[in-house]
Write a protein that holds these residues in place. Structure first.
Motif, PDB file in Angstrom:
ATOM      1  N   ALA A 107      39.680  34.065  40.620  1.00  0.00           N
ATOM      2  CA  ALA A 107      40.650  33.172  40.177  1.00  0.00           C
ATOM      3  C   ALA A 107      41.952  33.394  41.061  1.00  0.00           C
ATOM      4  O   ALA A 107      42.745  32.394  41.556  1.00  0.00           O
ATOM      5  N   ALA A 108      42.221  34.714  41.412  1.00  0.00           N
ATOM      6  CA  ALA A 108      43.258  34.873  42.197  1.00  0.00           C
ATOM      7  C   ALA A 108      43.309  34.367  43.629  1.00  0.00           C
ATOM      8  O   ALA A 108      43.883  34.012  44.166  1.00  0.00           O
ATOM      9  N   ILE A 109      41.790  34.500  44.166  1.00  0.00           N
ATOM     10  CA  ILE A 109      41.589  34.121  45.477  1.00  0.00           C
ATOM     11  C   ILE A 109      41.453  32.391  45.479  1.00  0.00           C
ATOM     12  O   ILE A 109      42.098  31.984  46.350  1.00  0.00           O
ATOM     13  N   THR A 110      41.118  31.882  44.441  1.00  0.00           N
ATOM     14  CA  THR A 110      41.146  30.284  44.469  1.00  0.00           C
ATOM     15  C   THR A 110      42.804  30.071  44.477  1.00  0.00           C
ATOM     16  O   THR A 110      43.021  29.096  45.274  1.00  0.00           O
ATOM     17  N   LEU A 111      43.659  30.814  43.921  1.00  0.00           N
ATOM     18  CA  LEU A 111      44.861  30.366  43.853  1.00  0.00           C
ATOM     19  C   LEU A 111      45.663  30.643  45.129  1.00  0.00           C
ATOM     20  O   LEU A 111      46.509  29.830  45.750  1.00  0.00           O
ATOM     21  N   ALA A 112      45.476  31.861  45.893  1.00  0.00           N
ATOM     22  CA  ALA A 112      45.637  32.425  47.126  1.00  0.00           C
ATOM     23  C   ALA A 112      45.212  31.156  48.064  1.00  0.00           C
ATOM     24  O   ALA A 112      46.036  30.666  49.103  1.00  0.00           O
ATOM     25  N   ASP A 113      43.934  30.802  48.264  1.00  0.00           N
ATOM     26  CA  ASP A 113      43.324  29.861  49.014  1.00  0.00           C
ATOM     27  C   ASP A 113      44.313  28.531  49.065  1.00  0.00           C
ATOM     28  O   ASP A 113      44.433  27.774  50.164  1.00  0.00           O
ATOM     29  N   ARG A 114      44.698  28.301  48.089  1.00  0.00           N
ATOM     30  CA  ARG A 114      45.415  26.881  47.715  1.00  0.00           C
ATOM     31  C   ARG A 114      46.599  26.833  47.992  1.00  0.00           C
ATOM     32  O   ARG A 114      47.168  25.991  48.687  1.00  0.00           O
ATOM     33  N   ASP A 115      47.350  27.858  47.457  1.00  0.00           N
ATOM     34  CA  ASP A 115      48.963  27.844  47.391  1.00  0.00           C
ATOM     35  C   ASP A 115      49.642  29.122  48.145  1.00  0.00           C
ATOM     36  O   ASP A 115      50.577  29.152  48.303  1.00  0.00           O
TER      37      ASP A 115
ATOM     38  N   VAL B 124      45.788  42.396  44.607  1.00  0.00           N
ATOM     39  CA  VAL B 124      45.771  41.888  45.970  1.00  0.00           C
ATOM     40  C   VAL B 124      44.705  42.639  46.659  1.00  0.00           C
ATOM     41  O   VAL B 124      43.925  42.269  47.414  1.00  0.00           O
ATOM     42  N   THR B 125      44.799  44.218  46.485  1.00  0.00           N
ATOM     43  CA  THR B 125      43.663  45.079  47.140  1.00  0.00           C
ATOM     44  C   THR B 125      42.411  44.625  46.664  1.00  0.00           C
ATOM     45  O   THR B 125      41.411  44.570  47.689  1.00  0.00           O
ATOM     46  N   ALA B 126      42.244  44.158  45.565  1.00  0.00           N
ATOM     47  CA  ALA B 126      40.847  43.830  44.886  1.00  0.00           C
ATOM     48  C   ALA B 126      40.356  42.175  45.552  1.00  0.00           C
ATOM     49  O   ALA B 126      39.121  42.249  46.145  1.00  0.00           O
ATOM     50  N   MET B 127      41.373  41.655  45.873  1.00  0.00           N
ATOM     51  CA  MET B 127      41.133  40.359  46.610  1.00  0.00           C
ATOM     52  C   MET B 127      40.505  40.617  48.083  1.00  0.00           C
ATOM     53  O   MET B 127      39.633  40.019  48.657  1.00  0.00           O
ATOM     54  N   VAL B 128      41.365  41.371  48.555  1.00  0.00           N
ATOM     55  CA  VAL B 128      40.753  41.898  50.243  1.00  0.00           C
ATOM     56  C   VAL B 128      39.509  42.366  49.904  1.00  0.00           C
ATOM     57  O   VAL B 128      38.747  42.014  50.942  1.00  0.00           O
TER      58      VAL B 128
END
Length: 227
Positions: A19-27, A59-63
């Motif tokens: 979900a965090a990646i989806t948000l970061a990709d978009r916004d 953020v670390t987990a997203m990377v």
């Protein structure tokens, strides 16, 4: 505000990261907070803290999630230059697909996750073919990473401005109407048309760095032979 997306099943760490990646990709990365991710999942922030302690961990987990998707070949099957091209292309593809990675990889601090550590170890193993001191090999890898990040920033900025992905063509276009009367070298450069088709500018730029790595290795080897 993002629409709420009720999770299909029990809340999990992987679901929160996705979900965090989806948000970061978009916004963008600044849009990622525990509260925003919770809203996106249709839950409260407290439920996220059972799985992830704080935003930096998220953020670390997203990377880590993005890096874990990469498929590195056995470095023994390629020469060191081919390996460095694989390394750069993997980073390049990730940053164009997830622009927030440029900022995230610059701000994530140790401890790195298993995927990031494996990527670093793979690159160092590939450069071991040159028998460089480890500090020098690490410096070469860092220079490649900086090149990839810098060119990704340029290309992503050009995309926002509606330009094509070739920075050289974009640069030529921007300077075409500028008065270059006091800059004869720039005049000739801008007047010289670039060839049609893919110029392989990314690979050519990378090879400038790798030529330097190879030249340093040759000088070191020559000194060793002379001694």
């Amino acid at each position: 505000m993002s629409p709420r997306t009720r999770p299909a099943g029990p809340l999990s760490r992987d679901g929160i990261v996705a979900a965090a990646i989806t948000l970061a990709d978009r916004d963008g990365l600044d849009a990622v907070s525990m509260r925003r991710v919770a809203e996106h999942l249709g839950t409260g922030p407290a439920s996220l803290y059972r799985h992830i302690s704080h935003r930096d961990e998220l953020v670390t987990a997203m990377v880590e999630h993005v890096v874990a998707q990469r498929d590195y070949p056995d470095p023994a099957d390629l020469d060191w230059r081919e390996c460095m091209h694989v390394l750069a292309r993997q980073d390049w593809a990730a940053m164009l697909a997830h622009p927030w990675m440029i900022t995230a990889t610059a701000t994530v601090t140790p401890p790195f996750g298993a995927a990031s550590l494996a990527s670093m170890e793979w690159a160092l193993t590939a450069l071991a073919q040159l028998e460089l001191p480890l500090q020098e090999a690490a410096r070469a890898i860092m220079t490649i990473n900086n090149y990839v990040q810098g060119t990704a920033r340029v290309v992503l900025g050009d995309r926002q401005a509606g330009a094509e992905d070739d920075p050289g063509r974009s640069w030529q276009r921007r300077l075409r109407d500028v008065d270059l009367g006091d800059s004869p070298h720039l005049q000739r450069l801008i007047a010289d048309p670039l060839p049609d088709g893919d110029r392989h500018w990314f690979e050519d730029g990378l090879d400038v760095i790798l030529d330097g790595v190879e030249a340093r290795h040759a000088r070191r080897s020559g000194r060793g032979a002379a001694g």
